[in-house]
Design an enzyme around this catalytic site. Structure first.
Site, PDB file in Angstrom:
ATOM      1  N   GLY A   1      54.538  35.872  43.485  1.00 32.60           N
ATOM      2  CA  GLY A   1      53.246  35.646  43.616  1.00 32.60           C
ATOM      3  C   GLY A   1      52.487  36.914  44.115  1.00 32.60           C
ATOM      4  O   GLY A   1      51.433  37.284  43.719  1.00 32.60           O
TER       5      GLY A   1
ATOM      6  N   VAL B   1      50.089  32.959  51.391  1.00 36.25           N
ATOM      7  CA  VAL B   1      49.452  32.188  50.165  1.00 36.25           C
ATOM      8  C   VAL B   1      49.761  32.946  48.952  1.00 36.25           C
ATOM      9  O   VAL B   1      49.733  34.312  48.948  1.00 36.25           O
ATOM     10  CB  VAL B   1      47.911  31.995  50.368  1.00 36.25           C
ATOM     11  CG1 VAL B   1      47.275  31.555  48.918  1.00 36.25           C
ATOM     12  CG2 VAL B   1      47.469  31.159  51.491  1.00 36.25           C
TER      13      VAL B   1
ATOM     14  N   GLY C   1      55.885  32.898  39.145  1.00 36.77           N
ATOM     15  CA  GLY C   1      56.864  34.015  39.479  1.00 36.77           C
ATOM     16  C   GLY C   1      56.487  34.596  40.978  1.00 36.77           C
ATOM     17  O   GLY C   1      55.945  33.671  41.783  1.00 36.77           O
TER      18      GLY C   1
ATOM     19  N   THR D   1      57.154  26.457  40.620  1.00 39.89           N
ATOM     20  CA  THR D   1      55.656  26.005  40.393  1.00 39.89           C
ATOM     21  C   THR D   1      55.402  25.440  39.185  1.00 39.89           C
ATOM     22  O   THR D   1      56.082  25.781  38.178  1.00 39.89           O
ATOM     23  CB  THR D   1      55.061  27.471  40.655  1.00 39.89           C
ATOM     24  OG1 THR D   1      54.876  27.793  41.969  1.00 39.89           O
ATOM     25  CG2 THR D   1      53.371  27.175  40.236  1.00 39.89           C
TER      26      THR D   1
ATOM     27  N   ASP E   1      49.791  33.434  44.614  1.00 42.55           N
ATOM     28  CA  ASP E   1      48.865  33.716  43.350  1.00 42.55           C
ATOM     29  C   ASP E   1      48.268  32.433  42.941  1.00 42.55           C
ATOM     30  O   ASP E   1      47.095  32.481  42.324  1.00 42.55           O
ATOM     31  CB  ASP E   1      49.526  34.468  42.261  1.00 42.55           C
ATOM     32  CG  ASP E   1      50.735  33.615  41.723  1.00 42.55           C
ATOM     33  OD1 ASP E   1      51.627  33.336  42.363  1.00 42.55           O
ATOM     34  OD2 ASP E   1      50.760  33.503  40.240  1.00 42.55           O
TER      35      ASP E   1
END
Ligand code: ASP
Length: 312
Positions: free
Chosen positions: A232, A207, A230, A178, A209
């Site tokens: 999520g 979905v 990390g 990410t 974080d």
């Protein structure tokens, strides 16, 4: 009017990043991509541009690179597609915009910024977000644009199983992640942006974080701007980005203390791994992580850039 000395910090994902698993070419490619992102974002700050524009530009640069799990380099879902999430937030007025589960959009962070600036909403999901993207003239790309052989092979290893994973967990030799940016501009405003392809082999419209305000992304001039990376699910449970802000606001902690408390104590306690980047409106920067490494960089006005991958 008081002018701030600007600063930009970025991350390209946290995980099992070990020097022994890296070769010089790969390391050089990552450092070059991080540098390009810092240059894109800091050029805007140097010209007196806003933190909002700067974090978008820094994230676009990483979304356009196949090296990171965002935009072009997004991981494969269980269905062999790409579903991306992104969010942006401004510290000066807590305006924010986010998208989740979107496919075919070249730069999810720009679409998140359009949600913030061109709609009355904060978070748009899946097909509806793609329809909105057409109304604002967002750039679409065909599935081939998002195809990467190594990512495809990562997915083949877990395809058909219940496993979903951070990309760097699947193959310790391949480490993507990410992406995110936080910035302080000359006007004293801060902003945060995060963009991701999520987790390899994710199902059921999962979905993470990154697009959730307060979990993976948060900004408030009174405290800090934060972008996380990390596992999520744990970052959502810990409301990690807002937790850093809340510790500063309600407990009077410094940015450093609040970041350490959240990443090295509270997140670890619930079993979460990862890291974050944070800046406050005085220009303090923290880049804590509880994994072996995190792709990261800082560009302070008038100082040499700092780029790092591994832990101490
Ligand atoms: N936090 C992201 C997610 O769970 C993954 C990452 O940081 O690489 O979707």
């Amino acid at each position: 009017m008081k002018m701030s000395r600007t600063v930009l910090a970025i991350h390209g994902g946290a995980g099992t990043l070990l020097k022994d698993d890296m070769n010089p070419e790969k390391e050089a490619a990552y450092l070059a991509a991080l540098k390009a992102s810092l240059l894109a974002g800091s050029a805007i700050l140097d010209k007196g541009g806003s933190a909002e524009e700067s974090v978008e530009a820094a994230v676009i640069s990483m979304e356009n690179s196949p090296l990171f799990n965002a935009g072009k380099g997004s991981v494969f879902t269980a269905d062999g597609t790409h579903e991306m999430d992104a969010a942006i937030m401004l510290g000066k007025n807590t305006n924010c915009g986010a998208v989740c589960g979107i496919s075919g959009i070249k730069n999810p962070i720009s679409l998140a910024r359009s949600v913030m600036n061109k709609s009355k909403h904060v978070l748009l999901a899946t097909k509806g977000a793609e329809t909105f993207a057409k109304t604002v003239g967002a750039e679409f790309q065909p599935p081939e644009y998002f195809y990467d052989e190594l990512r495809f092979n990562q997915w083949q290893k877990v395809k058909g199983s219940d496993t979903f994973a951070l990309d760097h967990d699947i193959d310790p030799g391949r480490k993507f992640g990410t992406v995110g940016a936080v910035a302080l501009d000359v006007h004293g405003n801060i902003a945060a942006a995060t963009s991701t392809g999520g987790m390899t082999n994710k199902r059921f419209g999962r979905v993470g974080d990154s697009p959730l305000i307060g979990a993976g992304t948060y900004a408030n001039n009174a405290t800090c701007a934060v972008s996380c990376t990390g596992s999520g699910e744990y970052f959502i449970r810990g409301v990690v980005a807002y937790e850093v802000s809340a510790l500063m606001e309600f407990k009077g902690m410094s940015l450093q203390k609040a970041c350490d408390e959240v990443i090295h104590k509270r997140l670890l306690k619930i079993g979460g791994d990862g890291g974050l980047i944070a800046v406050d409106s005085k220009g303090n920067v923290c880049l804590p992580f509880n994994t072996a490494g995190m792709y990261r960089g800082i560009a302070r006005q008038g100082e040499p850039m700092e780029l790092s991958i591994y832990g101490d």
